[in-house]
Design a protein around this motif. Structure first.
Motif, short mmCIF file in Angstrom:
data_model
loop_
_atom_site.label_atom_id
_atom_site.label_comp_id
_atom_site.label_asym_id
_atom_site.label_seq_id
_atom_site.Cartn_x
_atom_site.Cartn_y
_atom_site.Cartn_z
N LEU A 386 0.83 -1.21 0.00
CA LEU A 386 0.00 0.00 0.00
C LEU A 386 0.86 1.25 0.00
N GLY A 387 2.06 1.16 0.59
CA GLY A 387 2.98 2.29 0.51
C GLY A 387 3.43 2.54 -0.92
N ASP A 388 3.67 1.46 -1.68
CA ASP A 388 4.00 1.62 -3.10
C ASP A 388 2.84 2.28 -3.84
N PHE A 389 1.62 1.85 -3.49
CA PHE A 389 0.45 2.46 -4.12
C PHE A 389 0.36 3.95 -3.76
N HIS A 390 0.59 4.27 -2.50
CA HIS A 390 0.52 5.65 -2.02
C HIS A 390 1.49 6.55 -2.79
N ARG A 391 2.72 6.10 -2.92
CA ARG A 391 3.72 6.90 -3.63
C ARG A 391 3.39 7.02 -5.11
N GLY A 392 2.88 5.93 -5.70
CA GLY A 392 2.51 5.99 -7.10
C GLY A 392 1.35 6.93 -7.36
N LEU A 393 0.38 6.95 -6.44
CA LEU A 393 -0.77 7.83 -6.59
C LEU A 393 -0.36 9.29 -6.50
N ILE A 394 0.49 9.61 -5.56
CA ILE A 394 0.95 10.99 -5.39
C ILE A 394 1.75 11.44 -6.61
N THR A 395 2.54 10.52 -7.15
CA THR A 395 3.33 10.86 -8.34
C THR A 395 2.42 11.09 -9.54
N LEU A 396 1.41 10.29 -9.68
CA LEU A 396 0.54 10.36 -10.86
C LEU A 396 -0.46 11.51 -10.77
N ALA A 397 -1.02 11.72 -9.59
CA ALA A 397 -2.06 12.76 -9.45
C ALA A 397 -1.91 13.45 -8.11
N PRO A 398 -0.88 14.27 -7.95
CA PRO A 398 -0.59 14.85 -6.64
C PRO A 398 -1.65 15.80 -6.11
N THR A 399 -2.44 16.42 -6.98
CA THR A 399 -3.39 17.44 -6.51
C THR A 399 -4.84 17.02 -6.63
#
Length: 417
Positions: A386-399
Motif C-alpha cells: 500500500l505504501g507503493d500504491f501511495h507513492r505511485g498515486l501521489i506521483t501520478l495525481a498529486p493534486t
C-alpha cells in the motif's frame, strides 16, 4: 486382528518393528546383568497372544524398554504364580538383579515418563494447523512467531523420550515446520534478519528429520527474503535450490511453486523471457498435480495463487493490463479463509489499475484492502504494498481530490507506509 492388540498398538505408536522391540529388550537385559537372548520369534508369541505373561527378568526388561507396565502392554498375569527355587548361583544372581530392577521400576518410569510415540506427534501437529490457519487469516505478527517457536521447543523437548528413529525423525521434522512457520511470520512482519535466523534453524532441523518438504519450503521462503531485500541474485539462487530439492522433484505442486518463485526473481531484473518461461513451467507442473497428502502450509497454493504470483511478475515487467487480469483471476479463486493472500492480491490489483491511469478505480480497490482485513492491523508486508500504491498515486495525481481522500485515509489509519 486377534492376539495382544494393546502391545501391537503400542509398538505401532512408538514406531517399532518386532526386531526393534527384541533389540531394545535385549539392551535392557544386558543392563540388568542378564544375557540378551530375546528373539523376534518370542516377540511374535507376545503379539499372537500365545505368550500372555513374560518371564520375570524379560518382563522387567520389557517394562524398562517401553516405559509401560505389563498390564498397559496387554499382558495378563498368571492366576497362581509359583515361586521357583534357584538351583545355581548364576541363576540366583540374575534373578536377584532382575528383582532389584523390578523394585526400582516404578520410580524409573515416573521419572523418565512414558516413551513418546506417533500419537504425541499427531497432537502437536494439530496445534501447528491452528497457527497456519491464523497466519492465513491475519498474517504474520510477533505473537504468532512466539507461539510457533514454543511449538518447536515442545517437539524438541520430547526427542529424548523417543525409542524409535521414525518417531524421532517426525519430531525433528515437526520442529522444523514450526520454526519455518515462525520465520514466515517474520517475513510478513518485515523482520527479515529474524526470518533468516529462524530459517537457518529450520533447515538444520529438517536435515535431522530427513524432511525434504520442509527443506524445499525453507529455500522457497529464502527466495522471498531475497526478493524483499531487493537482491535478485539471492532470490534466484534460493528458487533454484527449491526447484532442486528432492521434494520438488517428486511433487509437481512444489515444483510449480518453485518455478513461480524463480519467475518473480527473473522479473525483478527485467528478464522477460526467463520470467515468462518460468511461469510456463509453473503452469505445466500445476497441471500434473495429484491429490496426495501434503503439509497444511501448502494449502494456499493452487491455480488462484499462481495467478496472484503471475500478477507480481507482470507488474515488474510493466505489463499492467496483464497484471490486472491475473489479479482478477486470482481473486476469483482464492478461498475466503486465505484472507491475507486475498488482501495482497487486492493490493496488487490496485497497483495494476494505477499503472493504467485508472486513479479512481485503483483507489477504491486499495481502500477495500482495509475493509477486507477488518479490525486486524495490516501486516507490514501488506503495508509496504500500500505504501507503493501511495507513492505511485501521489506521483501520478498529486493534486487530485482522490489523492487527498486517500491520504486522509492513510493518516486516519495511523500507519506509516
Amino acid at each position: 486382528m486377534v492376539g495382544n492388540a494393546e502391545l501391537r498398538a503400542v509398538m505401532a505408536d512408538l514406531g517399532l518393528t518386532r526386531a526393534d522391540l527384541a533389540h531394545l529388550v535385549n539392551q535392557e537385559l544386558v543392563a540388568l546383568g542378564c544375557p540378551g537372548t530375546l528373539t523376534v520369534r518370542t516377540v511374535g508369541t507376545w503379539l499372537s497372544g500365545q505368550s500372555r505373561w513374560p518371564q520375570g527378568r524379560i518382563r522387567t526388561a520389557l517394562e524398562r524398554a517401553l516405559r509401560r507396565t505389563p498390564e498397559q502392554l496387554g499382558f495378563i498375569p498368571h492366576r497362581t504364580a509359583q515361586p521357583q527355587v534357584p538351583s545355581e548361583e548364576p541363576v540366583l544372581r540374575r534373578d536377584f538383579l532382575a528383582a532389584s530392577a523390578a523394585a526400582a521400576l516404578p520410580s524409573m518410569i515416573a521419572s523418565r515418563g512414558q516413551a513418546v510415540g506417533h500419537t504425541d506427534v499427531d497432537r502437536l501437529k494439530e496445534s501447528l494447523r491452528t497457527l497456519t490457519a491464523l497466519d492465513d487469516h491475519r498474517g504474520g505478527h510477533g505473537s504468532l512467531e512466539t507461539a510457533a517457536l514454543a511449538g518447536s521447543d515442545q517437539a524438541l523437548g520430547k526427542v529424548d523420550r523417543t525409542i524409535s528413529d521414525s518417531v524421532r525423525r517426525r519430531l525433528y521434522s515437526l520442529a522444523a515446520d514450526y520454526t519455518a512457520t515462525a520465520a514466515f511470520s517474520c517475513i510478513d512482519d518485515r523482520r527479515l534478519d529474524d526470518a533468516e535466523r529462524h530459517f537457518e534453524t529450520a533447515l538444520r532441523l529438517a536435515g535431522l528429520g530427513n524432511d525434504h518438504v520442509t527443506t524445499m519450503r525453507v529455500f522457497n521462503c529464502l527466495s522471498m527474503v531475497g526478493y524483499h531485500r531487493n537482491k535478485p541474485a539471492v532470490a534466484l539462487s534460493a528458487a533454484w535450490a527449491a526447484q532442486n530439492a528432492q521434494a520438488a522433484r517428486r511433487d509437481p505442486l512444489l515444483a510449480s511453486l518453485a518455478h513461480a518463485r524463480a519467475a518473480i526473481a527473473h522479473s525483478t531484473t527485467g528478464d522477460r523471457q526467463a520470467a515468462l518461461r518460468c511461469l510456463g513451467h509453473a503452469r505445466d507442473a500445476l497441471s500434473r498435480v495429484d491429490d496426495r497428502e501434503r503439509p497444511t502450509w501448502t494449502d494456499f497454493y493452487g491455480s488462484a495463487e499462481l495467478f496472484a504470483l503471475s500478477a507480481v511478475v507482470h507488474q515488474h515487467l510493466d505489463n499492467s493490463a496483464e497484471s490486472e487480469s491475473a489479479s482478477h483471476r486470482a481473486l476469483a479463486g482464492i478461498p475466503p479463509q486465505f484472507r491475507r493472500n486475498r488482501a495482497s492480491a487486492t493490493a496488487r490489483l490496485a497497483l495494476a489499475q494505477l499503472g493504467q491511469g485508472e486513479i479512481e478505480q485503483a483507489t477504491t480497490t486499495a481502500n477495500s484492502v482495509y475493509t477486507l482485513m477488518g479490525d486486524d492491523p495490516l501486516p507490514p508486508r501488506l503495508l509496504t504494498l500500500l505504501g507503493d500504491f501511495h507513492r505511485g498515486l501521489i506521483t501520478l495525481a498529486p493534486t487530485s481530490a482522490v489523492t487527498r481522500e486517500w491520504t486522509d485515509r492513510v493518516h486516519a489509519q495511523g500507519e506509516t507506509q
